[in-house]
Design an enzyme around this catalytic site. Structure first.
Site, PDB file in Angstrom:
ATOM      1  N   THR A 207       0.843  -1.190   0.000  1.00 21.33           N
ATOM      2  CA  THR A 207       0.000   0.000   0.000  1.00 21.33           C
ATOM      3  C   THR A 207       0.875   1.235   0.000  1.00 21.33           C
ATOM      4  OG1 THR A 207      -0.087   0.121   2.405  1.00 21.33           O
ATOM      5  CG2 THR A 207      -1.840  -1.108   1.314  1.00 21.33           C
ATOM      6  N   GLY A 208       0.287   2.318  -0.401  1.00 21.69           N
ATOM      7  CA  GLY A 208       1.024   3.576  -0.407  1.00 21.69           C
ATOM      8  C   GLY A 208       0.103   4.713  -0.069  1.00 21.69           C
ATOM      9  N   THR A 209       0.587   5.895  -0.248  1.00 21.29           N
ATOM     10  CA  THR A 209      -0.166   7.070   0.143  1.00 21.29           C
ATOM     11  C   THR A 209      -1.455   7.233  -0.646  1.00 21.29           C
ATOM     12  OG1 THR A 209       1.996   8.052   0.365  1.00 21.29           O
ATOM     13  CG2 THR A 209       0.124   9.499   0.671  1.00 21.29           C
ATOM     14  N   PHE A 210      -1.408   6.879  -1.904  1.00 22.21           N
ATOM     15  CA  PHE A 210      -2.578   7.146  -2.748  1.00 22.21           C
ATOM     16  C   PHE A 210      -3.306   5.886  -3.162  1.00 22.21           C
ATOM     17  CE2 PHE A 210       0.757  10.155  -4.550  1.00 22.21           C
ATOM     18  CZ  PHE A 210       0.589  11.059  -3.527  1.00 22.21           C
ATOM     19  N   VAL A 213      -0.664  -1.562  -4.396  1.00 22.72           N
ATOM     20  CA  VAL A 213      -0.009  -2.313  -5.458  1.00 22.72           C
ATOM     21  C   VAL A 213      -0.539  -3.745  -5.373  1.00 22.72           C
ATOM     22  CG1 VAL A 213       2.181  -3.177  -6.346  1.00 22.72           C
ATOM     23  CG2 VAL A 213       2.052  -0.859  -5.405  1.00 22.72           C
ATOM     24  N   LYS A 228       0.111  -0.923  -9.897  1.00 20.81           N
ATOM     25  CA  LYS A 228       0.045   0.163  -8.909  1.00 20.81           C
ATOM     26  C   LYS A 228      -1.176   0.998  -9.235  1.00 20.81           C
ATOM     27  CE  LYS A 228       3.179   3.686  -7.021  1.00 20.81           C
ATOM     28  NZ  LYS A 228       4.610   3.966  -6.828  1.00 20.81           N
ATOM     29  N   ASP A 322      14.829   8.698  -3.381  1.00 20.92           N
ATOM     30  CA  ASP A 322      14.089   7.919  -2.383  1.00 20.92           C
ATOM     31  C   ASP A 322      14.762   6.590  -2.082  1.00 20.92           C
ATOM     32  OD1 ASP A 322      12.102   7.775  -0.530  1.00 20.92           O
ATOM     33  OD2 ASP A 322      10.499   7.239  -1.920  1.00 20.92           O
ATOM     34  N   LYS A 324      16.231   3.738  -0.129  1.00 21.20           N
ATOM     35  CA  LYS A 324      16.080   3.162   1.211  1.00 21.20           C
ATOM     36  C   LYS A 324      15.665   1.707   1.041  1.00 21.20           C
ATOM     37  CE  LYS A 324      11.382   4.920   1.592  1.00 21.20           C
ATOM     38  NZ  LYS A 324      10.415   5.622   2.408  1.00 21.20           N
ATOM     39  N   ASN A 327      12.418   0.471  -0.637  1.00 18.29           N
ATOM     40  CA  ASN A 327      12.192   0.629  -2.071  1.00 18.29           C
ATOM     41  C   ASN A 327      13.089  -0.273  -2.910  1.00 18.29           C
ATOM     42  OD1 ASN A 327      10.143   2.444  -1.773  1.00 18.29           O
ATOM     43  ND2 ASN A 327      11.447   4.257  -1.924  1.00 18.29           N
ATOM     44  N   ASP A 340       9.501   2.415  -6.891  1.00 16.19           N
ATOM     45  CA  ASP A 340       8.960   3.681  -6.394  1.00 16.19           C
ATOM     46  C   ASP A 340       9.740   4.905  -6.882  1.00 16.19           C
ATOM     47  OD1 ASP A 340       7.503   5.584  -5.188  1.00 16.19           O
ATOM     48  OD2 ASP A 340       7.765   4.870  -3.127  1.00 16.19           O
ATOM     49  N   THR A 357      12.839  10.556   2.783  1.00 14.17           N
ATOM     50  CA  THR A 357      12.477   9.948   4.052  1.00 14.17           C
ATOM     51  C   THR A 357      13.465  10.483   5.080  1.00 14.17           C
ATOM     52  OG1 THR A 357      11.576   8.020   2.972  1.00 14.17           O
ATOM     53  CG2 THR A 357      12.325   7.722   5.238  1.00 14.17           C
TER      54      THR A 357
HETATM   55  N1  LIG Z   1       6.838  -4.412  -9.111  1.00 13.34           N
HETATM   56  C1  LIG Z   1       6.545  -4.800  -7.886  1.00 13.34           C
HETATM   57  N2  LIG Z   1       6.574  -6.103  -7.564  1.00 13.34           N
HETATM   58  C2  LIG Z   1       6.256  -6.505  -6.318  1.00 13.34           C
HETATM   59  N3  LIG Z   1       5.909  -5.665  -5.324  1.00 13.34           N
HETATM   60  C3  LIG Z   1       5.879  -4.369  -5.589  1.00 13.34           C
HETATM   61  C4  LIG Z   1       6.190  -3.854  -6.870  1.00 13.34           C
HETATM   62  N4  LIG Z   1       6.079  -2.520  -6.837  1.00 13.34           N
HETATM   63  C5  LIG Z   1       5.722  -2.216  -5.591  1.00 13.34           C
HETATM   64  N5  LIG Z   1       5.591  -3.319  -4.834  1.00 13.34           N
HETATM   65  C6  LIG Z   1       5.219  -3.388  -3.417  1.00 13.34           C
HETATM   66  O1  LIG Z   1       4.307  -2.370  -3.168  1.00 13.34           O
HETATM   67  C7  LIG Z   1       4.886  -1.450  -2.254  1.00 13.34           C
HETATM   68  C8  LIG Z   1       4.432  -0.074  -2.636  1.00 13.34           C
HETATM   69  O2  LIG Z   1       4.987   0.304  -3.882  1.00 13.34           O
HETATM   70  P1  LIG Z   1       5.523   1.763  -4.134  1.00 13.34           P
HETATM   71  O3  LIG Z   1       6.561   2.085  -3.120  1.00 13.34           O
HETATM   72  O4  LIG Z   1       5.879   1.897  -5.555  1.00 13.34           O
HETATM   73  O5  LIG Z   1       4.207   2.579  -3.831  1.00 13.34           O
HETATM   74  P2  LIG Z   1       4.056   4.036  -3.336  1.00 13.34           P
HETATM   75  O6  LIG Z   1       2.602   4.217  -3.326  1.00 13.34           O
HETATM   76  O7  LIG Z   1       4.876   4.922  -4.176  1.00 13.34           O
HETATM   77  O8  LIG Z   1       4.612   4.066  -1.889  1.00 13.34           O
HETATM   78  P3  LIG Z   1       4.900   5.333  -1.011  1.00 13.34           P
HETATM   79  O9  LIG Z   1       3.600   5.962  -0.703  1.00 13.34           O
HETATM   80  O10 LIG Z   1       5.584   4.758   0.168  1.00 13.34           O
HETATM   81  O11 LIG Z   1       5.778   6.182  -1.804  1.00 13.34           O
HETATM   82  C9  LIG Z   1       6.396  -1.677  -2.360  1.00 13.34           C
HETATM   83  O12 LIG Z   1       7.070  -1.305  -1.192  1.00 13.34           O
HETATM   84  C10 LIG Z   1       6.439  -3.149  -2.555  1.00 13.34           C
HETATM   85  O13 LIG Z   1       6.320  -3.825  -1.343  1.00 13.34           O
END
Ligand SMILES: Nc1ncnc2c1ncn2[C@@H]1O[C@H](COP(=O)(O)OP(=O)(O)OP(=O)(O)O)[C@@H](O)[C@H]1O
Length: 508
Positions: A207-210, A213, A228, A322, A324, A327, A340, A357
């Site tokens: 999951t992420g802010t918006f 995945v 995503k 970013d 870390k 990612n 990311d 971060t």
């Molecule tokens: N191509 C991928 N294959 C497998 N897992 C993935 C992939 N892309 C992302 N993920 C999983 O989903 C998570 C979230 O992806 P990502 O960091 O791109 O999202 P984000 O919404 O940008 O996050 P944030 O809000 O932290 O910036 C990753 O930390 C990872 O665990």
């Protein structure tokens, strides 16, 4: 991002998985975010330790990974991104040579809380010998890399890279087809008409802010992919339109063995979608927290792959911003994939956006001096330290405390740390970016020639000929055991945006 990684993509959840964070934008150095939320996160069972330990995390700026932290395994870090304008398009005003200190910087907290098995992730304070280093040690100036080159001897050249006028302008023509939920794309096998329905969504893996995945399967090729999904309402609300478009545009431009591949992107009335290769081994973060710390050899392997990727990105004037362990995904073959690119940016000169971060932010970002690719080399120093020690070099419960420590230049070193790795870290964690390894006249070559990497053939690194130190326990390409479980019923369909707002994403 991971569970807690709910920072930039926080699709509304009714409960659970970390996206229900309360986010308040603030001003200043980024420490003013008020974001509280907690959730439970389970570390996958097939990593170094087999137990499925649950841990509760509280979202806040900064992550609970410091020495002696009671929740040293957890990470409650935040992404921070600045934007001031009320115009949601103006999320990144770096193109303007704005006087940095005039900025007011709403914060995009990132909540990359992480858990891992308590049995394996406690960072022992016993072997953490507090040998406070006041920036330089006596032998420091004598340290030379494998080629007799001392970092400080290299011609200093802050070599600011070139920032594009607008990182999103170039795609207008090609994007005509992409404005619908389907589009034709030239693939290796000919032109393919992509459609969202081609993808069967299987399970949420992050999951992420918006948004989130998901693992999905391409019904045509039968390949597993990661989708995503970003809720446009949230992207607009958090003023991250430019960042999201940057992410897509940059990802379309790049191809590298250690960088995630974007296969296709599209949108409908509610969401933006990006389809990636699915990287089934999970996050490096999980392996690091379960192991506690990595050996110098293991850290060296991952650092080398990152150096290779950063060199490539910087050659395209792309600053990643970013870096870390959250990612960095581990593929089935044990090699890294950087994911990311939400904060990545094409540079023409310095940029002023406060993002990253807290633990990984370079001093020049905190000081609003404008920053360039040097921030990635700084973050590499933080990452190598964290891999070797088990927690980042600058740690505090509060982001402000982290920033103070970063600016102080003081680093505590473990007594038994590999001295050659330590030398490299010191040369990366140089506050003056004009003297920072990687950001001088010879660019990434200075890093590649450092003694810690002297055994490496960099072509072998690029061609994945190095033997990976960790092979993920994966049974098939669509295996999700290395990711957390997310209650799927918590996902509510994102609201459709109106036509006016939809226009913000015309070129997505
Ligand atoms: N191509 C991928 N294959 C497998 N897992 C993935 C992939 N892309 C992302 N993920 C999983 O989903 C998570 C979230 O992806 P990502 O960091 O791109 O999202 P984000 O919404 O940008 O996050 P944030 O809000 O932290 O910036 C990753 O930390 C990872 O665990």
């Amino acid at each position: 991002m991971s569970t807690a990684a709910c920072a930039r993509f926080c699709t509304p959840l009714t409960s659970g998985t970390g996206s229900s964070s309360k986010l308040t934008t603030g001003t200043g150095s980024g420490s003013g975010a008020n974001m509280t939320s907690s959730y439970k996160k389970k570390i996958p069972s097939n990593t170094t330790n087999d137990s499925n330990t649950e841990a509760t995390f509280t979202f806040k700026l900064g992550r609970a990974t410091g020495p002696g932290s009671s929740s040293v395994h957890g990470r409650s870090s935040s992404n921070v991104a600045s934007s001031e304008s009320s115009d949601p398009l103006e999320s990144d005003y770096s193109e303007e040579e704005t006087e940095p200190d005039q900025e007011s910087v709403p914060v995009q907290p990132r909540t990359n809380s992480r858990s891992s098995s308590s049995a394996t992730t406690t960072t022992s304070s016993a072997d953490h010998d507090n040998d406070v280093d006041e920036e330089e040690e006596e032998d420091d100036d004598e340290d030379e890399d494998g080629n007799g080159r001392d970092a400080d001897d290299v011609t200093h050249d802050s070599s600011e890279s070139i920032e594009e006028d607008d990182g999103n302008e170039t795609d207008d023509e090609e994007d005509e087809d992409d404005s619908e939920e389907s589009s034709s794309v030239q693939t290796a096998k000919g032109v393919r008409k992509y459609h969202l329905d081609d993808y069967q969504i299987i399970k949420t893996v992050g999951t992420g802010t918006f948004g989130r995945v998901c693992l999905c399967r391409d019904r045509i090729s039968e390949k597993y992919c990661a989708m995503k999904i970003l809720a446009m309402t949230e992207v607009i609300r958090l003023k991250q339109i430019e960042h999201v478009k940057n992410e897509r545009n940059i990802l379309r431009e790049i191809r590298h063995p250690f960088v995630i591949s974007l296969e296709w992107s599209t949108k409908d009335d509610s969401n933006l979608y990006m389809i990636f290769d699915y990287v089934c081994g999970g996050e490096l973060f999980t392996y690091l927290r379960n192991a506690g710390k990595f050996t110098s050899q293991t850290s060296n392997f991952y650092a080398a792959e990152i150096v290779s990727a950063l060199e490539y990105l910087h050659s395209l004037q792309i600053v990643y911003r970013d870096l870390k362990p959250e990612n960095l995904l581990i593929n089935r073959d044990g090699h890294l994939k950087i994911t990311d690119f939400g904060f990545a940016k094409k540079l023409r000169d310095r940029t002023w956006t406060l993002c990253g971060t807290p633990e990984y932010i370079a001093p020049e970002i905190i000081q609003s001096k404008g920053h360039n690719k040097a921030v990635d080399w700084w973050a590499l120093g933080v990452l190598i330290y964290e891999m070797l020690v088990g927690y980042p070099p600058f740690y505090d419960e509060q982001p402000f405390g982290i920033y103070e420590k970063i600016l102080s230049g003081k680093i505590e070193w473990e007594r038994h740390m590999d001295p050659i790795a330590k030398d490299l870290i010191k040369k990366l964690l140089v506050n003056d970016r004009t003297k920072r390894l990687g950001n001088m006249k010879n660019g990434a070559d200075d890093v590649k020639r450092h003694r810690w990497f002297k055994h490496l053939n960099w072509n072998d690194v690029y061609n994945k000929k190095l033997k990976p130190p960790i092979l993920p326990d994966v049974h098939h390409d669509g295996d999700t055991k290395n990711f957390d479980d997310y209650p799927e019923k918590d996902w509510k369909p994102a609201k459709a945006v109106d036509q006016r707002d939809l226009q913000y994403f015309n070129d997505f």
